[in-house]
Design a protein around this motif. Structure first.
Motif, PDB file in Angstrom:
ATOM      1  N   ASP A  14       0.858  -1.176   0.000  1.00  0.00           N
ATOM      2  CA  ASP A  14       0.000   0.000   0.000  1.00  0.00           C
ATOM      3  C   ASP A  14       0.900   1.234   0.000  1.00  0.00           C
ATOM      4  O   ASP A  14       1.641   1.456   0.964  1.00  0.00           O
ATOM      5  N   ALA A  16       0.332   4.234   0.538  1.00  0.00           N
ATOM      6  CA  ALA A  16       0.066   5.154   1.640  1.00  0.00           C
ATOM      7  C   ALA A  16       0.871   4.777   2.880  1.00  0.00           C
ATOM      8  O   ALA A  16       1.211   5.626   3.704  1.00  0.00           O
ATOM      9  N   PRO A  26       6.417   6.133   3.260  1.00  0.00           N
ATOM     10  CA  PRO A  26       5.007   6.271   2.904  1.00  0.00           C
ATOM     11  C   PRO A  26       4.849   7.290   1.779  1.00  0.00           C
ATOM     12  O   PRO A  26       5.587   8.275   1.721  1.00  0.00           O
ATOM     13  N   GLY A  27       3.928   7.022   0.872  1.00  0.00           N
ATOM     14  CA  GLY A  27       3.706   7.898  -0.262  1.00  0.00           C
ATOM     15  C   GLY A  27       4.505   7.514  -1.495  1.00  0.00           C
ATOM     16  O   GLY A  27       4.429   8.190  -2.511  1.00  0.00           O
TER      17      GLY A  27
END
Length: 54
Positions: A14, A16, A26-27
């Protein structure tokens, strides 16, 4: 950003969340992960992931 699933063990990447233990912030989109990254659960390569369709 799209999620990707490991074809071997079912781990879902994921963007995120990223993979902080693997050095992926993250990202980070799956496409931007280095080619030498491996699944944090089973260790297979990035090539063994498929687009995850919820």
């Amino acid at each position: 950003m799209d999620k990707y699933i490991c074809d071997v063990c079912g781990y879902i990447y994921d963007p995120a969340v990223g993979d902080p233990d693997g050095g992926i912030e993250p990202g980070t989109a799956f496409e931007d992960i280095p080619e030498n990254w491996v699944c944090p659960l089973c260790g297979v390569s990035k090539a063994d992931f498929s687009l995850y369709e919820e």
